[in-house]
Design a protein around this motif. Structure first.
Motif, PDB file in Angstrom:
ATOM      1  N   VAL A  50       0.839  -1.203   0.000  1.00  0.00           N
ATOM      2  CA  VAL A  50       0.000   0.000   0.000  1.00  0.00           C
ATOM      3  C   VAL A  50       0.875   1.254   0.000  1.00  0.00           C
ATOM      4  N   VAL A  51       1.916   1.245   0.824  1.00  0.00           N
ATOM      5  CA  VAL A  51       2.823   2.398   0.882  1.00  0.00           C
ATOM      6  C   VAL A  51       3.559   2.570  -0.447  1.00  0.00           C
ATOM      7  N   PHE A  52       3.987   1.455  -1.048  1.00  0.00           N
ATOM      8  CA  PHE A  52       4.787   1.528  -2.274  1.00  0.00           C
ATOM      9  C   PHE A  52       4.031   2.225  -3.404  1.00  0.00           C
ATOM     10  N   PHE A  53       2.723   1.993  -3.501  1.00  0.00           N
ATOM     11  CA  PHE A  53       1.947   2.623  -4.566  1.00  0.00           C
ATOM     12  C   PHE A  53       1.729   4.114  -4.321  1.00  0.00           C
ATOM     13  N   ASN A  54       2.084   4.576  -3.128  1.00  0.00           N
ATOM     14  CA  ASN A  54       1.975   6.008  -2.806  1.00  0.00           C
ATOM     15  C   ASN A  54       3.305   6.565  -2.312  1.00  0.00           C
ATOM     16  N   VAL A  55       4.407   5.881  -2.657  1.00  0.00           N
ATOM     17  CA  VAL A  55       5.694   6.181  -2.047  1.00  0.00           C
ATOM     18  C   VAL A  55       6.212   7.572  -2.412  1.00  0.00           C
ATOM     19  N   GLU A  56       5.918   8.044  -3.619  1.00  0.00           N
ATOM     20  CA  GLU A  56       6.426   9.366  -4.013  1.00  0.00           C
ATOM     21  C   GLU A  56       5.792  10.463  -3.160  1.00  0.00           C
ATOM     22  N   TRP A  57       4.483  10.398  -2.976  1.00  0.00           N
ATOM     23  CA  TRP A  57       3.801  11.391  -2.145  1.00  0.00           C
ATOM     24  C   TRP A  57       4.260  11.274  -0.696  1.00  0.00           C
ATOM     25  N   ILE A  58       4.380  10.033  -0.203  1.00  0.00           N
ATOM     26  CA  ILE A  58       4.802   9.805   1.182  1.00  0.00           C
ATOM     27  C   ILE A  58       6.212  10.330   1.408  1.00  0.00           C
ATOM     28  N   PHE A  59       7.100  10.098   0.450  1.00  0.00           N
ATOM     29  CA  PHE A  59       8.472  10.573   0.610  1.00  0.00           C
ATOM     30  C   PHE A  59       8.523  12.096   0.627  1.00  0.00           C
ATOM     31  N   GLU A  60       7.776  12.700  -0.265  1.00  0.00           N
ATOM     32  CA  GLU A  60       7.802  14.155  -0.395  1.00  0.00           C
ATOM     33  C   GLU A  60       7.180  14.850   0.807  1.00  0.00           C
ATOM     34  N   HIS A  61       6.052  14.356   1.295  1.00  0.00           N
ATOM     35  CA  HIS A  61       5.305  15.065   2.327  1.00  0.00           C
ATOM     36  C   HIS A  61       5.516  14.530   3.742  1.00  0.00           C
ATOM     37  N   ILE A  62       5.948  13.280   3.888  1.00  0.00           N
ATOM     38  CA  ILE A  62       6.122  12.704   5.228  1.00  0.00           C
ATOM     39  C   ILE A  62       7.605  12.534   5.572  1.00  0.00           C
ATOM     40  N   ILE A  63       8.312  11.763   4.769  1.00  0.00           N
ATOM     41  CA  ILE A  63       9.736  11.529   5.067  1.00  0.00           C
ATOM     42  C   ILE A  63      10.522  12.834   5.028  1.00  0.00           C
ATOM     43  N   MET A  64      10.251  13.661   4.018  1.00  0.00           N
ATOM     44  CA  MET A  64      10.962  14.933   3.877  1.00  0.00           C
ATOM     45  C   MET A  64      10.267  16.071   4.627  1.00  0.00           C
ATOM     46  N   GLY A  65       9.171  15.774   5.304  1.00  0.00           N
ATOM     47  CA  GLY A  65       8.407  16.806   6.007  1.00  0.00           C
ATOM     48  C   GLY A  65       9.229  17.672   6.942  1.00  0.00           C
ATOM     49  N   PRO A  66      10.085  17.080   7.811  1.00  0.00           N
ATOM     50  CA  PRO A  66      10.861  17.898   8.758  1.00  0.00           C
ATOM     51  C   PRO A  66      11.893  18.814   8.111  1.00  0.00           C
ATOM     52  N   THR A  67      12.126  18.676   6.805  1.00  0.00           N
ATOM     53  CA  THR A  67      13.081  19.571   6.136  1.00  0.00           C
ATOM     54  C   THR A  67      12.401  20.841   5.630  1.00  0.00           C
ATOM     55  N   SER A  68      11.078  20.904   5.729  1.00  0.00           N
ATOM     56  CA  SER A  68      10.345  22.074   5.254  1.00  0.00           C
ATOM     57  C   SER A  68      10.131  23.065   6.392  1.00  0.00           C
ATOM     58  N   SER A  69      10.307  24.341   6.090  1.00  0.00           N
ATOM     59  CA  SER A  69      10.103  25.377   7.106  1.00  0.00           C
ATOM     60  C   SER A  69       8.636  25.473   7.521  1.00  0.00           C
ATOM     61  N   ASN A  70       7.723  24.895   6.721  1.00  0.00           N
ATOM     62  CA  ASN A  70       6.299  24.911   7.056  1.00  0.00           C
ATOM     63  C   ASN A  70       5.870  23.697   7.873  1.00  0.00           C
ATOM     64  N   PHE A  71       6.831  22.867   8.255  1.00  0.00           N
ATOM     65  CA  PHE A  71       6.513  21.670   9.031  1.00  0.00           C
ATOM     66  C   PHE A  71       5.791  22.072  10.313  1.00  0.00           C
ATOM     67  N   ILE A  72       4.734  21.345  10.662  1.00  0.00           N
ATOM     68  CA  ILE A  72       3.867  21.732  11.771  1.00  0.00           C
ATOM     69  C   ILE A  72       4.621  21.878  13.092  1.00  0.00           C
ATOM     70  N   SER A  73       5.625  21.042  13.311  1.00  0.00           N
ATOM     71  CA  SER A  73       6.361  21.109  14.576  1.00  0.00           C
ATOM     72  C   SER A  73       7.096  22.435  14.731  1.00  0.00           C
ATOM     73  N   TYR A  74       7.648  22.963  13.628  1.00  0.00           N
ATOM     74  CA  TYR A  74       8.365  24.238  13.701  1.00  0.00           C
ATOM     75  C   TYR A  74       7.415  25.359  14.121  1.00  0.00           C
ATOM     76  N   ARG A  75       6.211  25.342  13.559  1.00  0.00           N
ATOM     77  CA  ARG A  75       5.250  26.387  13.887  1.00  0.00           C
ATOM     78  C   ARG A  75       4.778  26.289  15.332  1.00  0.00           C
ATOM     79  N   LEU A  76       4.441  25.075  15.745  1.00  0.00           N
ATOM     80  CA  LEU A  76       3.931  24.895  17.109  1.00  0.00           C
ATOM     81  C   LEU A  76       5.009  25.164  18.158  1.00  0.00           C
ATOM     82  N   LEU A  77       6.232  24.709  17.893  1.00  0.00           N
ATOM     83  CA  LEU A  77       7.320  24.940  18.844  1.00  0.00           C
ATOM     84  C   LEU A  77       7.637  26.430  18.967  1.00  0.00           C
ATOM     85  N   CYS A  78       7.590  27.122  17.849  1.00  0.00           N
ATOM     86  CA  CYS A  78       7.867  28.558  17.886  1.00  0.00           C
ATOM     87  C   CYS A  78       6.768  29.299  18.652  1.00  0.00           C
TER      88      CYS A  78
END
Length: 286
Positions: free
Chosen positions: A46-74
């Protein structure tokens, strides 16, 4: 009689002898493992058929300045006047230095997330194998163990992904020995770091469950854990200092949940010991 023989004897209704009995146990374990692997593979597909979206938005999520944790922590940092919680924007460049690197990573991501998704079922299969070796009184206190084990595991995964990973990535991405060096990270190195953090803390959060089983078979006692408390706290603080920015607030933010887990393990072990002593006293009275 060894611990293994005692365990097999209980699963076999009190007959620890006989090669056939041991073979039956191995066969039962094999099918538990096979069914667990099938569940992981289904999740991985199931993950493999959606791996590109998962990699871009989940695995790479913490590298984005818009990541939810950065906003909440700030927002939290501004509310309590701790500037260290407002992490700076992550500036990372990635590269792939292997011909099949991205293709093989898609499989690695699929199986890692497949395991995470299937964890409740995998633990349930493990519990089905162990359950026959426990007495009725022990099963009474183990009620809901699959739920609590799964909950702790997912809490550990979430703790790593939403808190530890942002601190780790932000710190190491901004660390430079010299302006002459530019951080160009290979994607497999980034993924290895993320997977180690997520799976590692997911397993670390299973500490109370592990303590429960080790205390049941007599390997661990609350006295041992209390005696080693100082060493455990030092190890936790060093771990927190390595993976967070060099300020005490951030270190304590990471260390406190791990210390609480250790203390919860002591409570669990003490409860098991109390139950054992109660049963021994009842036996003596009888």
């Amino acid at each position: 009689m060894s611990i293994l023989n005692k365990f097999l004897a209980k699963r076999n209704g009190g007959n620890p002898t006989g090669e056939m009995g041991f073979t039956d146990h191995i066969e039962a374990l094999r099918w538990h493992l096979v069914r667990s692997l099938v569940a992981i593979i289904i999740g991985a597909v199931v993950v493999f058929f959606n791996v590109e979206w998962i990699f871009e938005h989940i695995i790479m999520g913490p590298t984005s300045s818009n990541f939810i944790s950065y906003r909440l922590l700030c927002d939290l940092g501004k509310a309590i006047h701790v500037d260290a919680l407002c992490l700076s924007d992550v500036k990372l460049r990635f590269q792939n230095n292997q011909l099949s690197g991205q293709f093989m990573m898609s499989f690695s991501i699929s199986f890692m997330l497949g395991f995470i998704v299937a964890f409740p079922y995998v633990f349930w299969e493990f519990w089905k194998f162990v359950k026959p070796a426990l007495k009725a009184s022990e099963l009474k206190y183990a009620r809901g163990i699959v739920f609590w084990s799964s909950t702790l595991f997912f809490l550990g995964v979430a703790f790593a992904y939403f808190l530890i990973a942002p601190f780790t990535i932000n710190f190491f991405a901004g660390y430079q020995l010299s302006p002459q060096f530019e951080n160009i990270i290979t994607i497999d190195n980034y993924y290895d770091t993320m997977s180690d953090l997520i799976l590692g803390l997911g397993i670390v959060f299973e500490l109370p469950i592990i303590v429960y089983f080790l205390s049941r078979i007599g390997i661990l006692t609350p006295k041992i854990m209390r005696d080693q408390r100082r060493i455990a706290i030092v190890v936790i603080m060093v771990l927190a200092a390595v993976i967070t920015p060099p300020d005490w607030f951030s270190i304590f933010l990471v260390a406190i949940p791990l210390v609480l887990l250790y203390e919860a393990g002591i409570v669990v072990s003490a409860r098991i010991l109390k139950e054992k002593k109660k049963k021994e006293n009842e036996t003596l009275d009888w």
